[in-house]
Write a protein that holds these residues in place. Structure first.
Motif, short mmCIF file in Angstrom:
data_model
loop_
_atom_site.label_atom_id
_atom_site.label_comp_id
_atom_site.label_asym_id
_atom_site.label_seq_id
_atom_site.Cartn_x
_atom_site.Cartn_y
_atom_site.Cartn_z
N THR A 109 0.86 -1.32 0.18
CA THR A 109 -0.16 -0.02 0.05
C THR A 109 0.96 1.30 0.07
OG1 THR A 109 0.05 0.16 2.31
CG2 THR A 109 -1.69 -1.36 1.30
N LEU A 110 2.23 1.11 -0.19
CA LEU A 110 3.19 2.25 -0.14
C LEU A 110 2.74 3.51 -1.15
CD1 LEU A 110 5.62 3.82 1.17
CD2 LEU A 110 7.11 2.40 -0.79
N PRO A 111 2.34 3.01 -2.29
CA PRO A 111 2.01 4.22 -3.38
C PRO A 111 0.96 5.24 -2.83
CG PRO A 111 2.30 1.90 -4.49
CD PRO A 111 2.21 1.64 -3.02
N GLN A 112 0.05 4.55 -1.99
CA GLN A 112 -1.09 5.45 -1.56
C GLN A 112 -0.69 6.68 -0.62
OE1 GLN A 112 -3.83 2.77 0.64
NE2 GLN A 112 -3.77 1.12 -1.07
N ASP A 113 0.63 6.48 -0.15
CA ASP A 113 1.32 7.66 0.59
C ASP A 113 2.18 8.15 -0.32
OD1 ASP A 113 2.62 9.38 2.21
OD2 ASP A 113 2.51 8.01 3.94
N ALA A 114 1.72 9.49 -0.80
CA ALA A 114 2.67 10.02 -1.98
C ALA A 114 3.92 10.53 -1.61
CB ALA A 114 1.73 11.05 -2.72
N ASP A 115 4.00 11.05 -0.25
CA ASP A 115 5.23 11.60 0.00
C ASP A 115 6.02 10.79 0.41
OD1 ASP A 115 4.48 14.16 -0.22
OD2 ASP A 115 3.63 14.45 1.78
N LEU A 116 5.61 9.50 1.13
CA LEU A 116 6.59 8.42 1.47
C LEU A 116 7.02 7.49 0.63
CD1 LEU A 116 7.90 7.06 3.87
CD2 LEU A 116 5.63 5.70 4.24
N ASP A 135 5.87 -8.96 -7.66
CA ASP A 135 5.04 -7.74 -6.64
C ASP A 135 6.00 -7.38 -5.54
OD1 ASP A 135 4.81 -9.52 -3.85
OD2 ASP A 135 4.25 -10.98 -5.54
N ILE A 136 5.65 -6.35 -4.86
CA ILE A 136 6.73 -5.64 -3.96
C ILE A 136 7.31 -6.74 -2.80
CG2 ILE A 136 4.77 -4.70 -2.62
CD1 ILE A 136 8.17 -2.99 -3.43
N ASP A 137 6.17 -7.57 -2.19
CA ASP A 137 6.79 -8.13 -1.36
C ASP A 137 7.84 -9.54 -1.90
OD1 ASP A 137 5.60 -7.35 0.74
OD2 ASP A 137 3.45 -8.56 0.44
N ALA A 138 7.58 -10.03 -2.88
CA ALA A 138 8.51 -10.75 -3.65
C ALA A 138 9.73 -10.19 -3.99
CB ALA A 138 7.85 -11.46 -4.94
N ILE A 139 9.83 -9.12 -4.69
CA ILE A 139 11.06 -8.30 -4.84
C ILE A 139 11.91 -8.19 -3.61
CG2 ILE A 139 12.08 -6.17 -5.57
CD1 ILE A 139 9.56 -5.91 -7.71
N MET A 140 11.23 -7.75 -2.50
CA MET A 140 11.85 -7.60 -1.30
C MET A 140 12.42 -8.73 -0.61
SD MET A 140 10.31 -5.06 1.65
CE MET A 140 9.18 -6.02 2.11
N THR A 141 11.76 -9.87 -0.99
CA THR A 141 12.45 -11.21 -0.23
C THR A 141 13.67 -11.34 -1.20
OG1 THR A 141 10.26 -12.13 0.19
CG2 THR A 141 11.92 -13.74 -0.07
N THR A 142 13.60 -11.38 -2.53
CA THR A 142 14.64 -11.60 -3.28
C THR A 142 15.86 -10.67 -2.92
OG1 THR A 142 13.13 -12.25 -5.12
CG2 THR A 142 15.53 -11.58 -5.66
N VAL A 149 14.77 0.05 -2.17
CA VAL A 149 15.44 -0.19 -3.29
C VAL A 149 14.25 -1.13 -3.99
CG1 VAL A 149 16.56 -2.35 -2.56
CG2 VAL A 149 17.51 -1.19 -4.63
N SER A 150 13.82 -2.11 -3.03
CA SER A 150 12.36 -2.79 -3.61
C SER A 150 11.42 -1.99 -4.22
CB SER A 150 11.92 -3.55 -2.41
OG SER A 150 12.94 -4.44 -1.94
N GLY A 183 7.56 -4.06 -12.47
CA GLY A 183 6.94 -4.67 -10.93
C GLY A 183 5.28 -5.05 -11.27
N GLU A 184 5.09 -6.18 -10.59
CA GLU A 184 3.42 -6.31 -10.61
C GLU A 184 2.61 -5.95 -9.55
OE1 GLU A 184 4.17 -10.72 -11.01
OE2 GLU A 184 4.81 -10.62 -13.20
#
Length: 287
Positions: free
Chosen positions: A98-105, A148-155, A276-277, A286-287
């Protein structure tokens, strides 16, 4: 006996050196030049006393002023981290999908992640993340382990096929050169070519389909669409990590591939892994 003498034309004493009959005059250097030289020497001595200069066995002289480029950089990094401490705290605690929902962050994460990528990842994946032979393109939609973001972060956190992290992504393709005859390898290669191209030998590909079903389908699937749970690539999309020509495919089947990515968990801060993810996820693939 001195060879010096006085030149008859100029009245200046010679140095005693002679080249092909040409005598060198012993003219003194201009005083301004000498004083400039002496001042430079004096300034150089003062500089080496004041600042780090002379190499020693295990370091260098520190200088009486205690000046250090590393200390200056460290201070700037500390000041930067302090200025962004709230954003870092939010990023570490964020629900990444849900990170993209917070524009500044999200903007901060992508900017920070881009810097992390250029410093640590671009050497293999390229400055634009387009990859190279043996190094995945991070701009497309073809993901061995999921995009997806979680898979990229795990990698990113655990890496791929390394011996440093027990949770590293791991898959191993056998070298079929030890199991199949050369003719069988040629046939299965032709079948693989047929999955993504219209230019193939139909009869040979039909023979290869049998070999594929017996030896390859368990990982790549009956239709060659791959299996992300096993890190088995999709063979039907014409996207190739090492190359899709017949000679390269023959080498892949015969000898197998075993690319390795280091785990970045022990090297990067949690905020950097997440950043970086987010950056890689934002590049478009990214999916």
């Amino acid at each position: 006996m001195s060879k010096r003498k006085t030149d008859e034309v100029t009245g200046v004493e010679t140095t005693g050196h002679s080249w092909d009959g040409i005598e060198e005059l012993n003219n003194p250097l201009p005083r301004w030049w000498l004083w400039t030289l002496y001042l430079c020497i004096f300034w150089g001595i003062l500089y080496t006393i004041a600042y780090p200069a002379w190499p020693m066995i295990s370091g260098a002289t520190q200088g009486v002023l205690g000046w250090s480029t590393r200390a200056n950089v460290a201070a700037e990094i500390t000041a930067h981290e302090a200025a962004n401490a709230e954003l870092v705290t939010q990023l570490v605690a964020a629900d990444m999908p849900t990170l993209p929902q917070d524009a500044d962050l999200n903007r901060y994460a992508i900017a920070r992640g881009g810097a992390v990528f250029r410093a640590n990842c671009s050497q293999c994946h390229g400055s634009g993340a387009a990859g190279a032979k043996g190094y995945p393109n991070l701009l497309d939609d073809d993901w061995l382990w999921g995009g997806d973001i979680d898979a990229i972060m795990t990698t990113v956190r655990h890496g791929i096929r390394n011996t440093l992290d027990d949770d590293a992504r791991y898959s191993a393709m056998p070298a079929f050169g030890d199991m199949l005859e050369p003719a069988e390898i040629d046939a299965v290669v032709e079948h693989v070519v047929s999955l993504s191209s219209s230019d193939f030998d139909a009869a040979l590909a039909e023979q290869g389909a049998v070999v594929f079903a017996d030896n390859c389908a368990s990982c790549h699937g009956e239709a060659g669409l791959g299996n992300r749970e096993m890190g088995a690539p999709n063979l039907a999309d014409a996207i190739w990590l090492y190359g899709g020509d017949r000679a390269t495919l023959h080498t892949t089947v015969e000898q197998a591939r075993f690319g390795v990515m280091p785990p970045w968990g022990p090297r990067l801060k949690e905020a950097d892994i997440r950043a970086v993810s987010a950056y890689v996820h934002s590049l478009g693939g990214g999916e």
